[in-house]
Design a protein around this motif. Structure first.
Motif, PDB file in Angstrom:
ATOM      1  N   CYS A 132      -1.670 -29.995 -38.554  1.00 19.01           N
ATOM      2  CA  CYS A 132      -1.290 -28.878 -37.689  1.00 19.01           C
ATOM      3  C   CYS A 132      -1.953 -28.995 -36.321  1.00 19.01           C
ATOM      4  O   CYS A 132      -1.302 -28.816 -35.283  1.00 19.01           O
ATOM      5  CB  CYS A 132      -1.686 -27.579 -38.371  1.00 19.01           C
ATOM      6  SG  CYS A 132      -0.956 -26.116 -37.636  1.00 19.01           S
ATOM      7  N   GLY A 133      -3.241 -29.299 -36.314  1.00 22.40           N
ATOM      8  CA  GLY A 133      -3.949 -29.437 -35.043  1.00 22.40           C
ATOM      9  C   GLY A 133      -3.418 -30.574 -34.196  1.00 22.40           C
ATOM     10  O   GLY A 133      -3.234 -30.438 -32.982  1.00 22.40           O
ATOM     11  N   ALA A 134      -3.158 -31.715 -34.842  1.00 21.22           N
ATOM     12  CA  ALA A 134      -2.633 -32.866 -34.106  1.00 21.22           C
ATOM     13  C   ALA A 134      -1.262 -32.563 -33.526  1.00 21.22           C
ATOM     14  O   ALA A 134      -0.945 -32.933 -32.386  1.00 21.22           O
ATOM     15  CB  ALA A 134      -2.564 -34.080 -35.028  1.00 21.22           C
ATOM     16  N   ASN A 135      -0.426 -31.878 -34.304  1.00 24.78           N
ATOM     17  CA  ASN A 135       0.902 -31.527 -33.812  1.00 24.78           C
ATOM     18  C   ASN A 135       0.821 -30.552 -32.643  1.00 24.78           C
ATOM     19  O   ASN A 135       1.570 -30.676 -31.669  1.00 24.78           O
ATOM     20  CB  ASN A 135       1.727 -30.914 -34.945  1.00 24.78           C
ATOM     21  CG  ASN A 135       3.117 -30.521 -34.487  1.00 24.78           C
ATOM     22  OD1 ASN A 135       3.941 -31.355 -34.150  1.00 24.78           O
ATOM     23  ND2 ASN A 135       3.380 -29.220 -34.464  1.00 24.78           N
ATOM     24  N   MET A 163       6.586 -37.618 -42.640  1.00 23.26           N
ATOM     25  CA  MET A 163       5.164 -37.829 -42.374  1.00 23.26           C
ATOM     26  C   MET A 163       4.365 -36.574 -42.684  1.00 23.26           C
ATOM     27  O   MET A 163       3.320 -36.631 -43.346  1.00 23.26           O
ATOM     28  CB  MET A 163       4.963 -38.219 -40.905  1.00 23.26           C
ATOM     29  CG  MET A 163       3.509 -38.334 -40.482  1.00 23.26           C
ATOM     30  SD  MET A 163       3.327 -38.523 -38.693  1.00 23.26           S
ATOM     31  CE  MET A 163       3.876 -36.914 -38.126  1.00 23.26           C
ATOM     32  N   ALA A 164       4.850 -35.423 -42.241  1.00 21.94           N
ATOM     33  CA  ALA A 164       4.127 -34.172 -42.447  1.00 21.94           C
ATOM     34  C   ALA A 164       4.039 -33.811 -43.929  1.00 21.94           C
ATOM     35  O   ALA A 164       2.983 -33.373 -44.410  1.00 21.94           O
ATOM     36  CB  ALA A 164       4.812 -33.052 -41.671  1.00 21.94           C
ATOM     37  N   SER A 171      11.201 -27.416 -33.937  1.00 20.14           N
ATOM     38  CA  SER A 171      12.530 -27.452 -34.518  1.00 20.14           C
ATOM     39  C   SER A 171      13.221 -28.765 -34.181  1.00 20.14           C
ATOM     40  O   SER A 171      13.907 -29.359 -35.029  1.00 20.14           O
ATOM     41  CB  SER A 171      13.364 -26.275 -34.007  1.00 20.14           C
ATOM     42  OG  SER A 171      14.692 -26.336 -34.499  1.00 20.14           O
ATOM     43  N   ALA A 172      13.045 -29.235 -32.960  1.00 16.13           N
ATOM     44  CA  ALA A 172      13.666 -30.497 -32.545  1.00 16.13           C
ATOM     45  C   ALA A 172      13.103 -31.688 -33.307  1.00 16.13           C
ATOM     46  O   ALA A 172      13.823 -32.661 -33.578  1.00 16.13           O
ATOM     47  CB  ALA A 172      13.482 -30.695 -31.037  1.00 16.13           C
ATOM     48  N   THR A 173      11.821 -31.634 -33.664  1.00 16.42           N
ATOM     49  CA  THR A 173      11.204 -32.731 -34.420  1.00 16.42           C
ATOM     50  C   THR A 173      11.311 -32.519 -35.928  1.00 16.42           C
ATOM     51  O   THR A 173      11.012 -33.432 -36.695  1.00 16.42           O
ATOM     52  CB  THR A 173       9.707 -32.867 -34.080  1.00 16.42           C
ATOM     53  OG1 THR A 173       9.013 -31.686 -34.515  1.00 16.42           O
ATOM     54  CG2 THR A 173       9.493 -33.072 -32.591  1.00 16.42           C
ATOM     55  N   MET A 174      11.686 -31.324 -36.363  1.00 14.62           N
ATOM     56  CA  MET A 174      11.716 -30.886 -37.761  1.00 14.62           C
ATOM     57  C   MET A 174      10.314 -30.679 -38.327  1.00 14.62           C
ATOM     58  O   MET A 174      10.142 -30.510 -39.538  1.00 14.62           O
ATOM     59  CB  MET A 174      12.494 -31.863 -38.642  1.00 14.62           C
ATOM     60  CG  MET A 174      13.989 -31.820 -38.406  1.00 14.62           C
ATOM     61  SD  MET A 174      14.848 -30.595 -39.409  1.00 14.62           S
ATOM     62  CE  MET A 174      14.988 -31.470 -40.943  1.00 14.62           C
ATOM     63  N   MET A 175       9.305 -30.675 -37.467  1.00 14.36           N
ATOM     64  CA  MET A 175       7.969 -30.340 -37.954  1.00 14.36           C
ATOM     65  C   MET A 175       7.951 -28.911 -38.483  1.00 14.36           C
ATOM     66  O   MET A 175       7.271 -28.600 -39.464  1.00 14.36           O
ATOM     67  CB  MET A 175       6.937 -30.515 -36.841  1.00 14.36           C
ATOM     68  CG  MET A 175       5.501 -30.242 -37.275  1.00 14.36           C
ATOM     69  SD  MET A 175       4.879 -31.382 -38.522  1.00 14.36           S
ATOM     70  CE  MET A 175       4.414 -32.776 -37.475  1.00 14.36           C
ATOM     71  N   ASN A 176       8.715 -28.032 -37.837  1.00 16.95           N
ATOM     72  CA  ASN A 176       8.742 -26.649 -38.309  1.00 16.95           C
ATOM     73  C   ASN A 176       9.272 -26.563 -39.733  1.00 16.95           C
ATOM     74  O   ASN A 176       8.853 -25.713 -40.527  1.00 16.95           O
ATOM     75  CB  ASN A 176       9.571 -25.758 -37.370  1.00 16.95           C
ATOM     76  CG  ASN A 176      11.065 -25.962 -37.539  1.00 16.95           C
ATOM     77  OD1 ASN A 176      11.531 -27.104 -37.620  1.00 16.95           O
ATOM     78  ND2 ASN A 176      11.822 -24.897 -37.571  1.00 16.95           N
TER      79      ASN A 176
END
Length: 380
Positions: A321-324, A305-306, A206-211
């Motif tokens: 997903c794996g890298a994250n 990026m994602a 959530s902090a990175t916005m990857m979610n």
């Protein structure tokens, strides 16, 4: 339990979503029968759950001595695949983190079980595969995650064409942190989410916005909406969980205080709605203003990026997903800084060779290899 109770297996029962799923079961004991529980470790909590719910099957890691409580409580130790495919199971709740339960999810679908889906990685890593598998077997994927669940609720009863999906984001712990200070933030600071109480991994995402990128991917596959028709917006109050715009310009929004038990309950009871006195209801006056802001690409480099990697499809989303996963683990353990998360992911994916139409095994392998690549970059 009565004959009408829904028989559940809960994968990841000791995690945030798993424990809240069991909260719903406690509130409505006549409606659900917990027939299986699975957790990796957290054996003290798992033991307490087994003693309370008396499941037929339990799956966990540990020594024989550590797992002795299973038999002592009259349960049987099963591996995940055998547990989720047992004939007595109606619905499998996938509340795990990472890709550990993906094979079990596909096995459950093949066995005709409905899936209450809280695990983002299942759809991120193999979205097309899992939605096609569910369609072929005639089983349902019930989104438990708050934003996909909100979209699902807004689409219910609608037959008209969707113009846009608008997914809201809280902005995480660092929405107002000066950009020049982000290099110094700590895991504890990142875990202090302003509105949601969640597990460690998703709180960092959530902090990175990857979610939020993962939720865009989920929406793409779960609702068959083109990439260009899915948008995000910062909504600090976390009251509106997503919106759906239709071709006539009408917009439906799902509104409720931030509480994961509501989307969990909706997925478990679908198609029924039930009152739960322990879930706080929306009070418009007390809530006051609802605000929206554009997201800052500079503050959240993981998002763009994602999405770029995800739109390439093939095994790119799995590798992402794996890298994250590994980058977040390294940040939580203090081995890298917060701003190194996107840098590491991009570096790890430089050498990724995507497979255009991968099998399930190839998607999981892509995630594993990306995870290992991140580790190699940091460990040397």
């Amino acid at each position: 339990m009565g004959n009408t109770s829904k028989r559940l297996v809960v994968l990841g029962s000791t995690g945030s979503v798993g424990t809240q799923t069991l909260d719903i079961v406690r509130t409505f004991p006549a409606n659900f029968d917990v027939v299986g529980l699975a957790a990796r470790r957290s054996l003290d909590l798992l033991r307490a759950q087994v003693e309370e719910f008396h499941p037929n099957f339990v799956s966990c890691e540990g020594t024989e001595d550590e797992k002795a409580f299973i038999a002592l409580n009259g349960s049987e130790h099963r591996n995940l695949l055998d547990m989720v495919t047992d004939p007595i199971v109606d619905t499998v709740v996938t509340a795990t983190v990472g890709d550990v339960a993906i094979p079990a999810t596909f096995a459950a679908i093949e066995a005709g079980k409905n899936i209450a889906l809280a695990n983002k990685e299942t759809v991120v890593i193999c979205g097309q595969l899992v939605t096609e598998a569910a369609r072929k077997k005639g089983v349902s994927l019930f989104p438990m995650d708050s934003e996909p669940n909100a979209i699902w609720q807004c689409l219910r009863g609608e037959e008209q064409k969707v113009s846009r999906l608008i997914i809201t984001a809280s902005g995480g712990a660092f929405r107002k942190t000066p950009l020049e200070k982000l290099s110094d933030v700590t895991p504890d600071q990142a875990l202090a989410h302003p509105t949601w109480k969640m597990g460690a991994k998703i709180t960092i995402d959530s902090a990175t916005m990857m979610n939020k990128a993962f939720e865009v991917i989920e929406a793409r596959w779960l609702f068959n909406v083109p990439w260009d028709d899915i948008e995000i917006v910062i909504h600090p109050q976390s009251i509106i969980h997503s919106m759906v715009e239709f071709v006539d310009g009408s917009v439906k929004a799902q509104i409720s205080p931030p509480d994961m038990r509501l989307p969990i309950q909706y997925a478990l009871f679908y198609p029924d709605r039930v009152y739960n006195e322990s879930i706080r209801q929306f009070d418009a006056v007390a809530t006051g203003s609802l605000n929206f802001e554009p997201y800052e690409a500079e503050r959240y480099p993981c998002f763009d990026m994602a999405i770029d990697f995800a739109r390439r499809e093939g095994t790119w989303p799995a590798a992402l997903c794996g890298a994250n996963d590994m980058a977040v683990d390294l940040f939580l353990s203090g081995k890298i800084g917060f701003l190194e998360i996107p840098t590491l992911i991009r570096e790890a994916l430089k050498e990724h060779q995507s497979i255009k139409e991968p099998s399930l095994g190839e998607t999981i392998d892509a995630a594993s290899r990306a995870r290992e690549k991140v580790s190699q970059i940091v460990e040397g």
